[in-house]
Design a protein around this motif. Sequence first.
Motif, PDB file in Angstrom:
ATOM      1  N   LEU A 297       0.841  -1.187   0.000  1.00  0.00           N
ATOM      2  CA  LEU A 297       0.000   0.000   0.000  1.00  0.00           C
ATOM      3  C   LEU A 297       0.878   1.240   0.000  1.00  0.00           C
ATOM      4  O   LEU A 297       1.941   1.261   0.620  1.00  0.00           O
ATOM      5  N   LYS A 298       0.416   2.267  -0.681  1.00  0.00           N
ATOM      6  CA  LYS A 298       1.139   3.534  -0.690  1.00  0.00           C
ATOM      7  C   LYS A 298       0.130   4.675  -0.721  1.00  0.00           C
ATOM      8  O   LYS A 298      -0.740   4.723  -1.582  1.00  0.00           O
ATOM      9  N   ARG A 299       0.260   5.568   0.255  1.00  0.00           N
ATOM     10  CA  ARG A 299      -0.617   6.733   0.303  1.00  0.00           C
ATOM     11  C   ARG A 299       0.237   7.987   0.245  1.00  0.00           C
ATOM     12  O   ARG A 299       1.127   8.186   1.073  1.00  0.00           O
ATOM     13  N   PRO A 300       0.013   8.861  -0.741  1.00  0.00           N
ATOM     14  CA  PRO A 300       0.809  10.089  -0.834  1.00  0.00           C
ATOM     15  C   PRO A 300       0.514  11.031   0.316  1.00  0.00           C
ATOM     16  O   PRO A 300      -0.440  10.840   1.071  1.00  0.00           O
ATOM     17  N   LEU A 306      -5.155   5.841  -2.481  1.00  0.00           N
ATOM     18  CA  LEU A 306      -4.351   4.769  -1.902  1.00  0.00           C
ATOM     19  C   LEU A 306      -3.970   3.813  -3.018  1.00  0.00           C
ATOM     20  O   LEU A 306      -4.835   3.199  -3.640  1.00  0.00           O
ATOM     21  N   GLU A 307      -2.678   3.714  -3.305  1.00  0.00           N
ATOM     22  CA  GLU A 307      -2.203   2.781  -4.321  1.00  0.00           C
ATOM     23  C   GLU A 307      -2.026   1.411  -3.682  1.00  0.00           C
ATOM     24  O   GLU A 307      -1.377   1.269  -2.647  1.00  0.00           O
ATOM     25  N   THR A 308      -2.621   0.401  -4.296  1.00  0.00           N
ATOM     26  CA  THR A 308      -2.672  -0.923  -3.693  1.00  0.00           C
ATOM     27  C   THR A 308      -2.244  -1.983  -4.692  1.00  0.00           C
ATOM     28  O   THR A 308      -2.648  -1.939  -5.856  1.00  0.00           O
ATOM     29  N   ASP A 350      -4.626   2.281  -8.314  1.00  0.00           N
ATOM     30  CA  ASP A 350      -3.884   3.531  -8.154  1.00  0.00           C
ATOM     31  C   ASP A 350      -4.862   4.690  -8.271  1.00  0.00           C
ATOM     32  O   ASP A 350      -6.058   4.518  -8.042  1.00  0.00           O
ATOM     33  N   LYS A 351      -4.362   5.849  -8.638  1.00  0.00           N
ATOM     34  CA  LYS A 351      -5.170   7.060  -8.569  1.00  0.00           C
ATOM     35  C   LYS A 351      -6.434   7.001  -9.408  1.00  0.00           C
ATOM     36  O   LYS A 351      -7.497   7.444  -8.980  1.00  0.00           O
ATOM     37  N   ASP A 352      -6.347   6.441 -10.618  1.00  0.00           N
ATOM     38  CA  ASP A 352      -7.503   6.518 -11.496  1.00  0.00           C
ATOM     39  C   ASP A 352      -7.922   5.201 -12.123  1.00  0.00           C
ATOM     40  O   ASP A 352      -8.734   5.183 -13.038  1.00  0.00           O
ATOM     41  N   GLN A 394     -10.662  -1.104 -14.409  1.00  0.00           N
ATOM     42  CA  GLN A 394     -11.738  -0.154 -14.145  1.00  0.00           C
ATOM     43  C   GLN A 394     -11.131   1.232 -14.000  1.00  0.00           C
ATOM     44  O   GLN A 394     -10.428   1.513 -13.043  1.00  0.00           O
ATOM     45  N   PHE A 395     -11.391   2.082 -14.978  1.00  0.00           N
ATOM     46  CA  PHE A 395     -10.889   3.457 -14.963  1.00  0.00           C
ATOM     47  C   PHE A 395     -11.900   4.356 -14.241  1.00  0.00           C
ATOM     48  O   PHE A 395     -13.108   4.204 -14.417  1.00  0.00           O
TER      49      PHE A 395
END
Length: 949
Positions: A297-300, A306-308, A350-352, A394-395
Amino acid sequence: MAKAAWGEILETLSEGRSTTIDPRNMTFKPEDLRVNSQSITVGLHRDAARAVARVVLIHNESSVLDEASNLLEEAIAKKWLFPVHIGCNILLVKGDEELPFAAHVDQLKMELTDVSTASESPDCKPTLTIDANHTELHLQQGSDLAREMAKELSTKDPLSALTGLSSETDNRMKPELHSQQLTINLRNLHGEVSQSLTQNSSSHDVHQKLLTQNRHAKVNIQTVSFINEGLPACVFQLNGLNCHIKQDQQKSVTVNASSHSGELDLKSEILPLPTEMSASILNGQASAGYTDLNINLKRPADGAYLETDVTAVSMTAKVKDTLNVGDLKSGASFPNEMTMQASGTLFHCDKDKVFVSPQLQFSGNSNAVIIKDGLPIPFYLKTDAQIKDASYIQFSNKSSFSGNKNTTRVVSGGDYSIKDTIIGPAKINLLNLSMDKNLNGHFKADKASVDLDKTLQIMGKNKPVSWYTKLFLKKKKLACSLETPIYEGNIDLKRLKIKKLKFTPTTRASLLDRIICKALNWFICPILKHYCKLSTKLRPTSKKGKQKNQRNLIPVLSIKVGPFRARFDLPIPTSMIDHHSRRLSIAGALHEYGIQLIRPGYMELITSQLDAIRKGLPDSMEKALTSLLQFSKDALNTPDYSGAVTLMAQQWPLDSIAALLTTKTLPAELMNNLLAIIKLFSSLKETQVTALLLASTLKPQLTADKFQQVISDIPTERINDPLALALHYELTGSLRKAKSAYEELLANIPDHPIAGVRAACLLLAEAERNGDSDIITTAMNYLLKSALNGNESAKMVILAFTNSKDPAVRSYAHLYAAAWYLKTEKNQKDFLKAIDHIESTAQSTDAYQQALQLLECRQHNAQLIVHPPSKERSKGLQARMRSMNTYNSKTHSIPAADAYSLGVRMLYGADGIPYNPNQAMQLLQRASEDGDYENRTRLHLQLCNLVSG
């Protein structure tokens, strides 16, 4: 001081003699403290535990960590800390009668090291290490305790103060998770928590010379098990758990977790599912397991997303007893021994976008039931299905300006195999559909068979079956093997090869039935295998209707055997027949259900060009638009054209276009490309909303004639989306129709972000003419709902109407702006903005009383909303508090500005000032004596009177 001196202090304490120790002004401390004990027992009182939990829960994660960091930095800078080593063979923690909690820890070791800076290095890394051989925790009635705590910490919703926006409650009975007893076992626990500190050269405070660089936490556990008795009853065990958490100076967080294996057994009579369907439940018995599971997991720092990443060598889920999902109207019942296995990339987010590309296998052999519209549809299901080299993406695209969120679901090629499958009357030995990255491949069915008796029963449910059909089909089975190529996502039935076709009698077949079987196999089957040609096409609904409009076309299956030809209308959507090749379209079938089949090359081109547009630079934007327009021409006749354009439109960066328009006039070439994009999006019903929104965005830089020409490319009769129809009415000047269409849409989707804002603007324009407070309230409710759903333009509209010439509209705008700030309150700045708007509400308007109710909500939440001030502001506030205390009873001597500022903060427990309504009332009364603060304090004093009364 030496260790002996510290030992003397401990000896004094152990003998019961009194001594005084000031930890903030120690003239002595040990070089190293070591404590060992055979056993330690700790009593835990319910009220103390609740108080600690309450303090932690009302602070957000960041403020708790920041406060801990500040204390640690100060303690090390002032040399208050020293190394500590604690060992305990047995640690017992027991709750009282009202707190049924117990913990047992064997072989506990705790160490605090590296707590001071060395003379040769200004940096240090204080580290807390915990080791335990075995830890066992017991908690009874934990769900009841959690609900009590949640009720105690629940805040009063600011929306409850506004007319028509009271908090919605669901009166339906819902099942709740329940835990009679929860047991947690940890074996061989090792944990480390560290914080890297470095010299703070910018600080002039001698006690603030250290600055936190990053935080680390590591946990290694050999075995973790959770046993819950209640709803659901479950046993969950993880083996070889490793977790590493890191937070850097910018407060971005990364988590890396892995587990060698794990198992879950679940049994539940009724269990709520975490879905939007509040009535959805799950009951039955199931198990699951995995090997080599990895979660990253990564959260800016801004916490925007939240990037997973989730991967596993193997993950298995199995139904051990009939498992029911859904409710009485819609759901399914999965039979015993149903098993699903997955491996590879289980999930990436990720973000989008969300990306799923596992290797899947699904198998089972039993009876299943699907519930549709309250009616059960039973069928026998036996299958062994596999999916390889396939991906699901899924965008997501949420416009911060409009608040509208578009989700595009995309699949590409892959290998789909179904073995030994029985579904109702059909049985398939092997069914294989394979497509490469260009969507070319094949479709094969090997040894597929149908029980024609069961088929006749299904056919007879809709309408009576003719006697000759029964004669030829009853008491027989039909088996076949066939193959056909797939070209660019289309199945060409003209090239279908029938390798096997045979009728076989059932055991109950009569002599006549067997004779008919022989005749069919000798005469009919060879002719069908060699001379039967299948094809699909679209025919107009009438002889006069030769139009190409999809509404006037019907899919048709044509069967040709030598000179004989038969045609049947197919009960399938028109989109499932490719309009250019007249083949069965896999892309069209998926498109009908909101899933786009797009080859990877197209997907990469579209997403890369959209990213270039998001940068907002005219040159890169123009190149990207040119590339997309050229692509749309090249891909026009491909089966995945509709999916590609849908992806392009639904993920279109309208915010970037709008932002560019506010800074400069668009060059002619760039404007022409955008107008061409509007025309492209106008061609598909799924993309017409984006076309109209883009046209609305460009309207300020278009002449009236040019704008009408753009809108005329989308005639009303071609629009079947309710939002697109309302937008079209509005943009063409039919405002009464537009308002009616928006309100009809909002009746079905009350929180629709785009319709809410546009309907509100039309209503407020009407309200400024007639001053109708009901219309103002309706419009403001639309705007606030849209703003709370992330629509930035809705918030801007509310703020813009705070300058309205109409006093009623202006006051309501201030009221709703305050409600937005209080509903989304994250810091002291939001609170103060809300107060400013509330104080601007005119006493002569209907909004004034609601403003008082809004303040009452915030006062109710005074002890539940905490925004710790910064170090600098905290020092300033403390100085003002000390100054106020020096006045003591001489409240009239306090400056009005200070009295107002401190009074408001005390009344609402804001900015780190303790909640004190009595003292707040005295301060506000003092401030009201000053003419500049008389109006500003009026509402607050009314609230004080309500509280004291």
